[in-house]
Design a protein around this motif. Sequence first.
Motif, short mmCIF file in Angstrom:
data_model
loop_
_atom_site.label_atom_id
_atom_site.label_comp_id
_atom_site.label_asym_id
_atom_site.label_seq_id
_atom_site.Cartn_x
_atom_site.Cartn_y
_atom_site.Cartn_z
N GLU B 106 -3.28 6.43 6.23
CA GLU B 106 -2.62 5.14 6.07
C GLU B 106 -3.61 4.09 5.58
OE1 GLU B 106 -0.97 3.28 9.53
OE2 GLU B 106 0.32 1.98 8.33
N TYR B 107 -3.13 3.20 4.73
CA TYR B 107 -3.97 2.10 4.27
C TYR B 107 -3.91 0.96 5.27
CZ TYR B 107 -5.57 -1.94 1.69
OH TYR B 107 -6.25 -3.08 1.33
N THR B 108 -5.07 0.51 5.76
CA THR B 108 -5.09 -0.59 6.73
C THR B 108 -6.14 -1.62 6.33
OG1 THR B 108 -6.78 0.46 8.08
CG2 THR B 108 -4.48 0.96 8.64
N SER B 109 -6.25 -2.64 7.15
CA SER B 109 -7.20 -3.72 6.87
C SER B 109 -8.64 -3.20 6.92
CB SER B 109 -7.02 -4.86 7.86
OG SER B 109 -7.21 -4.37 9.17
N ARG B 110 -8.85 -2.06 7.59
CA ARG B 110 -10.18 -1.49 7.63
C ARG B 110 -10.62 -1.14 6.20
NH1 ARG B 110 -11.26 4.27 8.33
NH2 ARG B 110 -13.52 4.45 8.30
N ASP B 111 -9.68 -0.65 5.41
CA ASP B 111 -9.99 -0.31 4.02
C ASP B 111 -10.31 -1.57 3.23
OD1 ASP B 111 -9.33 2.69 3.81
OD2 ASP B 111 -7.57 1.87 4.81
N ALA B 112 -9.52 -2.63 3.47
CA ALA B 112 -9.75 -3.90 2.76
C ALA B 112 -11.14 -4.42 3.07
CB ALA B 112 -8.69 -4.92 3.15
N LEU B 113 -11.49 -4.38 4.35
CA LEU B 113 -12.81 -4.87 4.76
C LEU B 113 -13.90 -4.02 4.11
CD1 LEU B 113 -14.25 -6.90 6.58
CD2 LEU B 113 -14.22 -5.20 8.40
N PHE B 114 -13.68 -2.72 4.12
CA PHE B 114 -14.67 -1.82 3.51
C PHE B 114 -14.86 -2.15 2.03
CE2 PHE B 114 -15.20 1.79 0.70
CZ PHE B 114 -16.50 2.12 1.00
N ASN B 115 -13.77 -2.40 1.33
CA ASN B 115 -13.89 -2.67 -0.10
C ASN B 115 -14.66 -3.95 -0.38
OD1 ASN B 115 -12.48 -0.69 -1.96
ND2 ASN B 115 -11.03 -0.87 -0.27
N SER B 164 -9.33 -3.07 -6.90
CA SER B 164 -8.81 -1.74 -6.53
C SER B 164 -9.23 -1.37 -5.12
CB SER B 164 -9.36 -0.67 -7.48
OG SER B 164 -8.79 -0.80 -8.73
N GLN B 165 -8.26 -0.96 -4.31
CA GLN B 165 -8.58 -0.64 -2.92
C GLN B 165 -8.88 0.85 -2.77
OE1 GLN B 165 -8.59 -3.06 -0.14
NE2 GLN B 165 -8.92 -4.25 -2.00
N MET B 166 -10.17 1.12 -2.50
CA MET B 166 -10.63 2.50 -2.33
C MET B 166 -10.42 2.94 -0.88
SD MET B 166 -12.37 3.20 -5.14
CE MET B 166 -12.26 2.14 -6.52
N PRO B 167 -10.34 4.23 -0.65
CA PRO B 167 -10.19 4.69 0.73
C PRO B 167 -11.52 4.63 1.49
CG PRO B 167 -10.23 6.54 -0.78
CD PRO B 167 -10.34 5.31 -1.63
N SER B 179 -20.29 10.15 -5.43
CA SER B 179 -19.11 10.45 -4.62
C SER B 179 -18.08 11.24 -5.43
CB SER B 179 -18.49 9.14 -4.15
OG SER B 179 -17.12 9.34 -3.86
N PRO B 180 -17.41 12.20 -4.77
CA PRO B 180 -16.37 12.97 -5.46
C PRO B 180 -15.26 12.07 -6.00
CG PRO B 180 -16.82 13.91 -3.29
CD PRO B 180 -17.61 12.64 -3.38
N LEU B 181 -15.11 10.88 -5.41
CA LEU B 181 -14.06 9.97 -5.88
C LEU B 181 -14.26 9.55 -7.33
CD1 LEU B 181 -13.39 7.47 -2.97
CD2 LEU B 181 -12.04 9.42 -3.66
N GLY B 182 -15.50 9.61 -7.79
CA GLY B 182 -15.80 9.25 -9.17
C GLY B 182 -15.15 10.21 -10.15
N ARG B 183 -14.96 11.44 -9.71
CA ARG B 183 -14.34 12.44 -10.57
C ARG B 183 -12.87 12.66 -10.21
NH1 ARG B 183 -16.96 12.09 -14.56
NH2 ARG B 183 -16.22 14.08 -15.37
N ALA B 184 -12.51 12.41 -8.95
CA ALA B 184 -11.15 12.68 -8.50
C ALA B 184 -10.70 11.57 -7.57
CB ALA B 184 -11.10 14.03 -7.77
N PRO B 185 -10.10 10.52 -8.13
CA PRO B 185 -9.74 9.35 -7.32
C PRO B 185 -8.66 9.65 -6.28
CG PRO B 185 -8.77 9.20 -9.50
CD PRO B 185 -9.68 10.38 -9.53
N VAL B 186 -8.77 9.00 -5.14
CA VAL B 186 -7.73 9.05 -4.12
C VAL B 186 -7.38 7.61 -3.81
CG1 VAL B 186 -7.16 9.71 -1.76
CG2 VAL B 186 -8.60 11.20 -3.14
N GLY B 187 -6.21 7.17 -4.21
CA GLY B 187 -5.82 5.78 -4.00
C GLY B 187 -4.45 5.70 -3.37
#
Lengths: 325, 532
Positions: B106-115, B164-167, B179-187
């Motif tokens: 789930e996307y939460t404010s923790r992700d926003a803070l992290f970004n 863009s909100q990253m996980p 990071s693997p996200l550079g090749r395979a994004p998860v959004g």
Amino acid sequence: MALFLLKRLLGMIPLLIGITFLSFVVMHLAPGSPTDLASDLNPKLSQIAQQRLIELYGLDKPIAEQYWTWLKRLAVLDFGQSFAPDGRPVLDKIAERLPVTIGINLLSMLFIIVLAVPIGVYSATHRGSLFDQATTVFVFVGFATPTFWLALLCMILFGVNLGWLPISGVESINHDQLDFWGRLADYARHLAMPVILSAFGGLAGMSRYMRGNMLEVIGQDYITTARAKGLAERVVIYRHALRNALMPLVTILGLSLPGLIGGSVIFESIFAIPGLGKLFYDAVMARDYPLVMGGLVIGAALTLVGNLLADLGYALVDPRVRTEK
Amino acid sequence: MKRLLLGLAALIALFFLGLNAWSGQTPSYGDRIVIGTIGDATSMIPMITSDSASHEMSAYCYNGLIKYDKDLNIVGDLAQSWDISPDGLTITFHLRRGVKFHDGHEYTSRDALFNYQFMVDPKTPTPYGGDYLKVVKAEAPDPYTFRVSYKEPFAPALASWSLSQMPAHLLEGQDPRTSPLGRAPVGTGPYRFGRWLPGARVELNYFADYFEGRPYLDGLIFRVIPDDSTLFLELMSGGIDWMVLSPLKYQRQTDTPFFQKNFRKYKYLSSSYTYVAYNLKDPRFQDVRVRRALAHAIDVEEIIKGVLLGLGQPATGPYKPGTYWHNPNVRRYPFDPAKARQLLAQAGWRDSDGDGWLDKGGERFEFALLTNQGNKNRENSAVIIQHRLAQIGVKVTPRTIEWAAFINDFINKGRFEAVLLAWTMTPDPDLYDVWHSDQIGKLNFTFYKNAELDKLLEQGRQTFDRAKRKQIYDRAQEILAEDQPYTFLYVPDALPVVQSRFHGIEPAPAGISYNFIRWWVPKNLQRPTMER
């Protein structure tokens, strides 16, 4: 022979270092830096961010130190990581593009040899014939036609109007769903135009070259002797003359080795082939130093190896070279 | 009340259903669109890349807290709503509930803070950190609330949260470059990553749990085709469905019955303007009469006709004509060579030796007009400008230089007389970075300084009230038009073309892709695709 080989191999090392050092210096002298594309004229860039990038790439250190670090890594075959945002190892990036570039170049070279040798031999033995004259015209056309223009014409004809061949790329979008033979056919359809067209220019030159060699050899005394002995023309031409006429061709093949991986930027761009030529070109434009250096090292090494192979090839074709020294 | 609303909703639904019935078709799921692009992406973490291909492709995989709607208004994306404190110092975002990343998290404010933390982390190699470094405090008091505070009011702040909100659970503690996200994004976006064949293509597949509903099209395929002619031939042979046309192709090569049957061409003003900028440290260009004279001597309409084949509009300042922030009532400089000569004469430039070129103090009026290599429109514009200025006795030498060298050796070092370049316009009207005297030596590379404008730009950044901001930037445009530090040339049209089997495309000021998830293909026109 073994000693000869060893000496040649050892001699290549300082040469390679010299080449890389010069390349390294020249590249860093070129205006622009890797951070320019990422940062400059970007309204959202802070000075700190740019400094960050410079430190990350190690560009704040003197060139000599940068070169030394690079060389130390090279000694263990580590080409470093690309400056592009993906930051992937240079070797991975090259390895992923290598098969298609080598494949296309090998195929087109094969194509050239298979056609150029018989054409050359036939025109030489039938000098002045209609065939010879026709190939002369063909050679001029081959030399004079810009291949990118020819490529576009072929794409319009075979791709758009007739719909026989795909226009670009090396595989269809549904490639993975095909069976083995389907995939093979898919590759063949995609590679037909690029291979034939890239062979076209080379074919013209190579067949002419072969013709010249053959004529020269046929004029030699030993051929006259062979004929005088009453040998069949077939034997004279294919057993005695052809072998010697092939010698210079071996040299050329050896020297074309670096070209095999260099690829062609123009061709790869037109046919949207994800090959090395385009990769290196983009790397130069982006000042991606590690990737450019990786390409240079491999190119330089292959040039040297190509020279070596040409020499060895001589030795194989001509026993006299083997026994010398 | 509730019943009334329900009734109203039903009525609206009926209306749309009826509309669809009237057009004879209801949207259906399926098919994939193939998009032709000149360059490959470099990384799928958009915050560390600066090439447009990377941003374009990853945009379908990610959401921001806010986004722009079709009329370029800021609306909620992952944030359902937001409050701005009365002093303008704090923005509180109320996040949408139940939004899922592609991996089910789930996307939460923790992700926003992290970004936020990701963007200000000195170890992150991002060129976009500037706006976030102004945040003095960021917090996530509960899973659905994200709050940021600024030291002083910063109006562009809200727009900056289209980030863009990253996980967080996948990127935390990782080096973004490896990071693997550079090749395979998860959004959280409408499309999830399929696969990437470097240099050849990127495939994205629909995300069934997308919070705005499953997109109609099953997938997107970006095909990398570096050559413009090949791209066009691929379009004609059915190899791609969507590309951007050049003015020449738009006007002259796509007027055939074949094209009219198989494709839809679109045309709207793009978000960039092209200009000639003068080095204001050069004494000749310090005289405003000279700059105005040059503006009068350049025929912008002629450039639009000759270079863009009429597909563009004259630029009068740094905003797109026809948008909210654009001020149509600024001083203009119609093509008038006589006026130009007169102004130059007032500034002391005369042809005293009769050689056809103006001079002053024994020096001829000549300068080099630099532009970057690889942009034919700019190169051609420079030639037209050379021709026009020659007619008033000013000698111009156009020069094209490769981009990296151009920026490093000429722009950054201030070693130029005049340059022909373009800026991208953002939906937010803030002009600080390019025009404030604080930014001299950075993006204000022309050394332009105007005290009144400086003040306005500072005020503009601190004013949240749209109407008040409009007044500020209206005045700013007047000043720029009076001062002419740049000769504003044109805003080109964006010219996308899409295969006609795609329905639901509605061009708007934001372009055509804002409602991409509502594009669809009627069942009978869908191309067969094999099962995944």
